[in-house]
Design a protein around this motif. Structure first.
Motif, PDB file in Angstrom:
ATOM      1  N   SER A   1      -4.689  24.367 -13.247  1.00  0.00           N
ATOM      2  CA  SER A   1      -4.310  23.753 -14.510  1.00  0.00           C
ATOM      3  C   SER A   1      -2.873  23.253 -14.500  1.00  0.00           C
ATOM      4  O   SER A   1      -2.321  22.960 -15.527  1.00  0.00           O
ATOM      5  CB  SER A   1      -4.533  24.735 -15.658  1.00  0.00           C
ATOM      6  N   ARG A   2      -2.264  23.191 -13.324  1.00  0.00           N
ATOM      7  CA  ARG A   2      -0.920  22.628 -13.176  1.00  0.00           C
ATOM      8  C   ARG A   2      -1.072  21.373 -12.338  1.00  0.00           C
ATOM      9  O   ARG A   2      -1.126  21.430 -11.117  1.00  0.00           O
ATOM     10  CB  ARG A   2       0.001  23.635 -12.511  1.00  0.00           C
ATOM     11  N   LEU A   3      -1.151  20.242 -13.017  1.00  0.00           N
ATOM     12  CA  LEU A   3      -1.429  18.983 -12.352  1.00  0.00           C
ATOM     13  C   LEU A   3      -0.232  18.055 -12.441  1.00  0.00           C
ATOM     14  O   LEU A   3       0.481  18.047 -13.434  1.00  0.00           O
ATOM     15  CB  LEU A   3      -2.631  18.306 -13.009  1.00  0.00           C
ATOM     16  N   ALA A   4      -0.045  17.265 -11.398  1.00  0.00           N
ATOM     17  CA  ALA A   4       1.029  16.273 -11.396  1.00  0.00           C
ATOM     18  C   ALA A   4       0.511  14.963 -10.824  1.00  0.00           C
ATOM     19  O   ALA A   4      -0.277  14.954  -9.874  1.00  0.00           O
ATOM     20  CB  ALA A   4       2.212  16.765 -10.565  1.00  0.00           C
ATOM     21  N   LEU A   5       0.936  13.889 -11.436  1.00  0.00           N
ATOM     22  CA  LEU A   5       0.689  12.552 -10.916  1.00  0.00           C
ATOM     23  C   LEU A   5       2.050  11.960 -10.581  1.00  0.00           C
ATOM     24  O   LEU A   5       2.919  11.847 -11.451  1.00  0.00           O
ATOM     25  CB  LEU A   5      -0.040  11.680 -11.938  1.00  0.00           C
ATOM     26  N   VAL A   6       2.242  11.617  -9.317  1.00  0.00           N
ATOM     27  CA  VAL A   6       3.516  11.102  -8.821  1.00  0.00           C
ATOM     28  C   VAL A   6       3.286   9.702  -8.270  1.00  0.00           C
ATOM     29  O   VAL A   6       2.428   9.509  -7.403  1.00  0.00           O
ATOM     30  CB  VAL A   6       4.079  12.023  -7.707  1.00  0.00           C
ATOM     31  N   ILE A   7       4.035   8.738  -8.782  1.00  0.00           N
ATOM     32  CA  ILE A   7       3.918   7.349  -8.326  1.00  0.00           C
ATOM     33  C   ILE A   7       5.302   6.849  -7.933  1.00  0.00           C
ATOM     34  O   ILE A   7       6.263   7.000  -8.695  1.00  0.00           O
ATOM     35  CB  ILE A   7       3.330   6.435  -9.414  1.00  0.00           C
ATOM     36  N   GLY A   8       5.396   6.266  -6.756  1.00  0.00           N
ATOM     37  CA  GLY A   8       6.641   5.666  -6.294  1.00  0.00           C
ATOM     38  C   GLY A   8       6.373   4.272  -5.766  1.00  0.00           C
ATOM     39  O   GLY A   8       5.669   4.114  -4.776  1.00  0.00           O
ATOM     40  N   ASN A   9       6.895   3.274  -6.437  1.00  0.00           N
ATOM     41  CA  ASN A   9       6.693   1.883  -6.031  1.00  0.00           C
ATOM     42  C   ASN A   9       7.999   1.261  -5.567  1.00  0.00           C
ATOM     43  O   ASN A   9       8.933   1.110  -6.349  1.00  0.00           O
ATOM     44  CB  ASN A   9       6.096   1.071  -7.181  1.00  0.00           C
ATOM     45  N   SER A  10       8.031   0.923  -4.295  1.00  0.00           N
ATOM     46  CA  SER A  10       9.220   0.295  -3.715  1.00  0.00           C
ATOM     47  C   SER A  10       9.006  -1.178  -3.395  1.00  0.00           C
ATOM     48  O   SER A  10       9.951  -1.943  -3.360  1.00  0.00           O
ATOM     49  CB  SER A  10       9.618   1.021  -2.420  1.00  0.00           C
ATOM     50  N   ASN A  11       7.776  -1.574  -3.120  1.00  0.00           N
ATOM     51  CA  ASN A  11       7.480  -2.951  -2.702  1.00  0.00           C
ATOM     52  C   ASN A  11       6.785  -3.703  -3.826  1.00  0.00           C
ATOM     53  O   ASN A  11       5.742  -3.280  -4.313  1.00  0.00           O
ATOM     54  CB  ASN A  11       6.603  -2.954  -1.454  1.00  0.00           C
ATOM     55  N   TYR A  12       7.388  -4.821  -4.208  1.00  0.00           N
ATOM     56  CA  TYR A  12       6.860  -5.643  -5.283  1.00  0.00           C
ATOM     57  C   TYR A  12       6.646  -7.053  -4.769  1.00  0.00           C
ATOM     58  O   TYR A  12       7.388  -7.538  -3.923  1.00  0.00           O
ATOM     59  CB  TYR A  12       7.823  -5.661  -6.474  1.00  0.00           C
ATOM     60  N   GLN A  13       5.656  -7.722  -5.340  1.00  0.00           N
ATOM     61  CA  GLN A  13       5.317  -9.068  -4.913  1.00  0.00           C
ATOM     62  C   GLN A  13       6.400 -10.081  -5.289  1.00  0.00           C
ATOM     63  O   GLN A  13       6.673 -11.006  -4.544  1.00  0.00           O
ATOM     64  CB  GLN A  13       3.982  -9.469  -5.553  1.00  0.00           C
ATOM     65  N   HIS A  14       7.035  -9.898  -6.452  1.00  0.00           N
ATOM     66  CA  HIS A  14       7.963 -10.910  -6.962  1.00  0.00           C
ATOM     67  C   HIS A  14       9.435 -10.496  -6.920  1.00  0.00           C
ATOM     68  O   HIS A  14      10.277 -11.163  -7.513  1.00  0.00           O
ATOM     69  CB  HIS A  14       7.577 -11.284  -8.397  1.00  0.00           C
ATOM     70  N   THR A  15       9.743  -9.391  -6.265  1.00  0.00           N
ATOM     71  CA  THR A  15      11.135  -8.958  -6.129  1.00  0.00           C
ATOM     72  C   THR A  15      11.353  -8.408  -4.732  1.00  0.00           C
ATOM     73  O   THR A  15      10.408  -8.156  -3.992  1.00  0.00           O
ATOM     74  CB  THR A  15      11.498  -7.849  -7.147  1.00  0.00           C
ATOM     75  N   SER A  16      12.603  -8.208  -4.391  1.00  0.00           N
ATOM     76  CA  SER A  16      12.893  -7.614  -3.081  1.00  0.00           C
ATOM     77  C   SER A  16      12.562  -6.117  -3.115  1.00  0.00           C
ATOM     78  O   SER A  16      12.588  -5.490  -4.174  1.00  0.00           O
ATOM     79  CB  SER A  16      14.358  -7.844  -2.708  1.00  0.00           C
ATOM     80  N   PRO A  17      12.259  -5.535  -1.956  1.00  0.00           N
ATOM     81  CA  PRO A  17      11.898  -4.110  -1.901  1.00  0.00           C
ATOM     82  C   PRO A  17      13.051  -3.218  -2.381  1.00  0.00           C
ATOM     83  O   PRO A  17      14.217  -3.529  -2.191  1.00  0.00           O
ATOM     84  CB  PRO A  17      11.624  -3.861  -0.420  1.00  0.00           C
ATOM     85  N   LEU A  18      12.666  -2.112  -3.001  1.00  0.00           N
ATOM     86  CA  LEU A  18      13.636  -1.114  -3.438  1.00  0.00           C
ATOM     87  C   LEU A  18      13.741  -0.037  -2.373  1.00  0.00           C
ATOM     88  O   LEU A  18      12.757   0.291  -1.719  1.00  0.00           O
ATOM     89  CB  LEU A  18      13.194  -0.496  -4.771  1.00  0.00           C
ATOM     90  N   ARG A  19      14.918   0.529  -2.239  1.00  0.00           N
ATOM     91  CA  ARG A  19      15.157   1.498  -1.174  1.00  0.00           C
ATOM     92  C   ARG A  19      14.653   2.906  -1.503  1.00  0.00           C
ATOM     93  O   ARG A  19      14.148   3.604  -0.637  1.00  0.00           O
ATOM     94  CB  ARG A  19      16.652   1.545  -0.878  1.00  0.00           C
TER      95      ARG A  19
END
Length: 114
Positions: free
Chosen positions: A35-53
């Motif tokens: 019952s201890r759940l986590a959703l983790v999302i990390g987005n570094s690459n985008y179609q319309h911008t430069s990648p984030l580090r």
């Protein structure tokens, strides 16, 4: 560097109640199911911008810490909108079903096109 540390500090503050409950032996939701759940999302690459580090690395680090704390973690890196919507919906459904504690962590830009 300072804003990044602030975000990590704030995230750890959000974890404090779960850690205190763990020390007292309290299981959120009271059921035998995880019952201890986590959703983790990390987005570094985008179609319309430069990648984030940092976002993908930050998400991986948060995933590791949450697993060590006993969370069942679903992690996405560089997910598209459909993948995120699907996992967010699944996450919410599972939380309602288990009546558990949930933590949602997102690192990346919020980008709107059009």
């Amino acid at each position: 560097m300072l804003p990044r540390l602030g975000i990590l500090f704030f995230s750890l503050l959000l974890l404090l109640p779960a850690l205190q409950a763990q020390e007292r032996g309290v299981t959120p939701g009271g059921s035998g199911a995880s019952s201890r759940l986590a959703l983790v999302i990390g987005n570094s690459n985008y179609q319309h911008t430069s990648p984030l580090r940092n976002p993908a690395n930050d998400a991986r680090a948060m995933e590791k810490v949450l697993r060590q704390l006993g969370f069942e973690v679903t992690a996405l890196v560089d997910a598209d909108q459909r993948q995120m919507e699907t996992e967010i919906s699944r996450f919410g459904d599972t939380l309602r079903k288990n009546e558990g504690v949930g933590l949602f962590y997102y690192a990346g830009h919020g980008v709107q096109v059009g």
